[in-house]
Design a protein around this motif. Structure first.
Motif, PDB file in Angstrom:
ATOM      1  N   ARG A 244       9.153   0.671  19.560  1.00  0.00           N
ATOM      2  CA  ARG A 244       9.682   0.979  18.219  1.00  0.00           C
ATOM      3  C   ARG A 244       8.821   0.165  17.170  1.00  0.00           C
ATOM      4  N   HIS A 245       8.713   0.892  16.053  1.00  0.00           N
ATOM      5  CA  HIS A 245       8.029  -0.035  14.950  1.00  0.00           C
ATOM      6  C   HIS A 245       8.412   0.528  13.496  1.00  0.00           C
ATOM      7  N   LEU A 246       8.392  -0.247  12.601  1.00  0.00           N
ATOM      8  CA  LEU A 246       8.754  -0.302  11.300  1.00  0.00           C
ATOM      9  C   LEU A 246       7.969   0.897  10.677  1.00  0.00           C
ATOM     10  N   ASP A 247       8.445   1.844  10.207  1.00  0.00           N
ATOM     11  CA  ASP A 247       7.631   3.301   9.683  1.00  0.00           C
ATOM     12  C   ASP A 247       7.691   3.088   8.094  1.00  0.00           C
ATOM     13  N   LEU A 248       6.592   2.452   7.725  1.00  0.00           N
ATOM     14  CA  LEU A 248       6.540   2.442   6.309  1.00  0.00           C
ATOM     15  C   LEU A 248       6.141   3.465   5.560  1.00  0.00           C
ATOM     16  N   GLY A 249       5.836   4.551   6.395  1.00  0.00           N
ATOM     17  CA  GLY A 249       5.354   5.807   5.591  1.00  0.00           C
ATOM     18  C   GLY A 249       6.689   6.563   5.248  1.00  0.00           C
ATOM     19  N   GLN A 250       7.698   6.186   5.814  1.00  0.00           N
ATOM     20  CA  GLN A 250       9.117   6.675   5.370  1.00  0.00           C
ATOM     21  C   GLN A 250       9.854   5.838   4.526  1.00  0.00           C
ATOM     22  N   LEU A 251       9.118   5.448   3.328  1.00  0.00           N
ATOM     23  CA  LEU A 251       9.922   4.278   2.381  1.00  0.00           C
ATOM     24  C   LEU A 251      10.573   4.895   1.181  1.00  0.00           C
TER      25      LEU A 251
ATOM     26  N   ILE B  29      12.108  -5.836  -2.631  1.00  0.00           N
ATOM     27  CA  ILE B  29      13.130  -5.778  -1.745  1.00  0.00           C
ATOM     28  C   ILE B  29      12.845  -4.379  -1.429  1.00  0.00           C
ATOM     29  N   ALA B  30      12.915  -4.066   0.058  1.00  0.00           N
ATOM     30  CA  ALA B  30      12.896  -2.571   0.529  1.00  0.00           C
ATOM     31  C   ALA B  30      13.947  -2.407   1.839  1.00  0.00           C
ATOM     32  N   LEU B  31      14.306  -1.466   1.675  1.00  0.00           N
ATOM     33  CA  LEU B  31      15.171  -0.859   2.847  1.00  0.00           C
ATOM     34  C   LEU B  31      14.055  -0.355   4.128  1.00  0.00           C
ATOM     35  N   LEU B  32      14.089  -0.793   5.075  1.00  0.00           N
ATOM     36  CA  LEU B  32      12.847  -0.495   6.046  1.00  0.00           C
ATOM     37  C   LEU B  32      13.705   0.279   7.296  1.00  0.00           C
ATOM     38  N   HIS B  33      13.023   1.257   7.870  1.00  0.00           N
ATOM     39  CA  HIS B  33      13.684   1.996   9.133  1.00  0.00           C
ATOM     40  C   HIS B  33      12.576   2.208  10.071  1.00  0.00           C
ATOM     41  N   HIS B  34      13.019   2.132  11.478  1.00  0.00           N
ATOM     42  CA  HIS B  34      12.167   2.387  12.455  1.00  0.00           C
ATOM     43  C   HIS B  34      11.784   3.575  13.047  1.00  0.00           C
ATOM     44  N   SER B  35      10.681   3.798  13.631  1.00  0.00           N
ATOM     45  CA  SER B  35      10.236   5.036  14.287  1.00  0.00           C
ATOM     46  C   SER B  35       9.963   4.643  15.737  1.00  0.00           C
TER      47      SER B  35
ATOM     48  N   ASP C 203       0.790  -1.300   0.138  1.00  0.00           N
ATOM     49  CA  ASP C 203      -0.094  -0.055  -0.016  1.00  0.00           C
ATOM     50  C   ASP C 203       0.886   1.230  -0.058  1.00  0.00           C
ATOM     51  N   SER C 204       1.901   1.228   0.820  1.00  0.00           N
ATOM     52  CA  SER C 204       2.742   2.458   0.857  1.00  0.00           C
ATOM     53  C   SER C 204       3.700   2.696  -0.446  1.00  0.00           C
ATOM     54  N   TYR C 205       4.009   1.454  -0.971  1.00  0.00           N
ATOM     55  CA  TYR C 205       4.824   1.536  -2.335  1.00  0.00           C
ATOM     56  C   TYR C 205       4.021   1.968  -3.455  1.00  0.00           C
ATOM     57  N   ASN C 206       2.833   1.480  -3.386  1.00  0.00           N
ATOM     58  CA  ASN C 206       1.968   1.990  -4.552  1.00  0.00           C
ATOM     59  C   ASN C 206       1.564   3.407  -4.577  1.00  0.00           C
ATOM     60  N   ALA C 207       1.233   4.055  -3.242  1.00  0.00           N
ATOM     61  CA  ALA C 207       1.027   5.353  -2.861  1.00  0.00           C
ATOM     62  C   ALA C 207       2.126   6.390  -3.259  1.00  0.00           C
ATOM     63  N   LYS C 208       3.247   5.773  -3.406  1.00  0.00           N
ATOM     64  CA  LYS C 208       4.630   6.554  -3.602  1.00  0.00           C
ATOM     65  C   LYS C 208       4.683   7.335  -4.839  1.00  0.00           C
ATOM     66  N   GLN C 209       4.822   8.460  -4.892  1.00  0.00           N
ATOM     67  CA  GLN C 209       4.957   9.319  -6.140  1.00  0.00           C
ATOM     68  C   GLN C 209       6.512   9.306  -6.402  1.00  0.00           C
ATOM     69  N   GLY C 210       6.685   9.622  -7.955  1.00  0.00           N
ATOM     70  CA  GLY C 210       8.146   9.510  -8.288  1.00  0.00           C
ATOM     71  C   GLY C 210       8.801   8.516  -8.593  1.00  0.00           C
ATOM     72  N   LYS C 211       7.896   7.247  -8.896  1.00  0.00           N
ATOM     73  CA  LYS C 211       8.593   6.074  -9.265  1.00  0.00           C
ATOM     74  C   LYS C 211       9.053   6.008 -10.685  1.00  0.00           C
TER      75      LYS C 211
END
Length: 335
Positions: A142-149, A121-127, A44-52
């Motif tokens: 701490r949780h994975l922040d998929l909004g900052q993909l 393949i994705a590089l994931l960060h925590h918030s 969902d986060s990837y599909n919504a991402k602009q600039g692909k």
């Protein structure tokens, strides 16, 4: 969404030139609700991402080895864990060469949607956040922040295997504002751009505008067809799927399902049968309309400042490149 294989590794690195330290997992992750939810949210986060951007693999080489390892995995010469391990080691090396890069958890997921297989393949960060536990205490969380993909790619494995001429079986997130920070990740995937998503979308919208003009459609009908195009293309971007011209044509005119498709082919706009629609370009495509005292004006927003000039102080519009049907009517009236 059947998940065939999934694994996560950790690369610990700070953007200060320090060495990247790899913490590799030895076994795949077992399928669970948590994994399925993670992958669904990631999609969902990837599909919504602009600039692909969309593209295809460079030829396999020492600089771009991922496609070779991926082929070995698909040919069952490597198992998924071994494939992900050699890939993440290569990514670790590229990270060390890119001083500005930061580490994180690297997710590899081979899954299926409908009849299509993908590798994400994705590089994931925590918030850092807070949570309330069973004792009703507020605790750090701490949780994975998929909004900052910011670094992710998706490979359409089915397209890659079955359509050797395809130029758009890989999509990846491009760096913003021309930043070079993410170049190492694109090189890791080994992807070269093959399809200009925004450019293809602009061409599609130009073809649609020409079609509406050539059909001399009533304003209400033109508005409905415009909304149909935008709704369909927006839905496809949310699903991470391309716009299929034949399907779009059938939606635009159910009575003549091939009319728009034939218009595109006859005018030779150079569009592929399937194009990856660009969300930002779609959002800018809407119609300005107005009607009063026998005067009806309608034009698409992207024409403003080009073929249509608006003088706010004078309350006037200057329209260039009038439709030929209107010009003919005016000439006949003058005669």
């Amino acid at each position: 969404m059947p998940i065939r294989h999934c694994i996560v590794h950790l690369i610990d690195k700070k953007p200060d030139g320090s060495p990247a330290v790899l913490h590799a997992r030895d076994t795949e992750l077992a399928t669970s609700d948590a994994i399925e939810n993670l992958l669904a949210d990631l999609n969902d986060s990837y599909n919504a991402k602009q600039g692909k951007a969309w593209g295809f693999f460079h030829g396999e080489s020492g600089a771009y080895p991922l496609s070779g390892w991926l082929k070995q995995y698909l040919d069952q010469e490597k198992d998924f864990t071994a494939f992900s391990r050699v890939a993440v080691e290569h990514l670790q090396k590229l990270m060390e060469e890119s001083n500005l890069s930061t580490g994180g958890h690297i997710l590899f997921a081979h899954y299926q949607q409908g009849m299509t297989e993908y590798l994400a393949i994705a590089l994931l960060h925590h918030s850092e956040g807070v949570a309330v536990n069973a004792e009703l205490d507020v605790t750090p969380s701490r949780h994975l922040d998929l909004g900052q993909l910011h670094l992710a790619a998706r490979i359409n494995l089915s397209e890659w295997k079955n359509n050797q001429n395809s130029k758009q079986y890989i999509s990846f997130i491009k760096g913003k504002n021309g930043k070079k920070v993410s170049d190492y990740f694109r090189d890791f995937i080994g992807c070269q751009e093959g399809v200009d998503g925004p450019g293809e979308t602009r061409t599609l919208l130009k073809a649609f505008s020409d079609f509406v003009e050539s059909e001399d459609l009533p304003e209400e009908s033109a508005r409905e067809k415009t909304q149909t195009l935008v709704d369909y293309a927006t839905t496809q971007t949310k699903l991470g799927e391309p716009v299929t011209l034949e399907e779009l044509s059938s939606l635009i005119d159910e009575d003549r399902p091939k009319a728009f498709y034939d218009h595109i082919r006859n005018k030779d706009y150079g569009l592929s049968p399937e194009i990856p629609a660009d969300k930002r370009t779609l959002n800018q495509f809407r119609r300005f309309t107005g009607r009063a005292e026998g005067l009806s004006i309608s034009f698409e927003a992207h024409l403003l400042g080009d073929r249509v000039e608006y003088d706010e102080a004078a309350g006037t519009l200057i329209i260039k490149g009038l439709p030929t049907t209107l010009v003919d009517q005016l000439k006949r009236r003058k005669d």
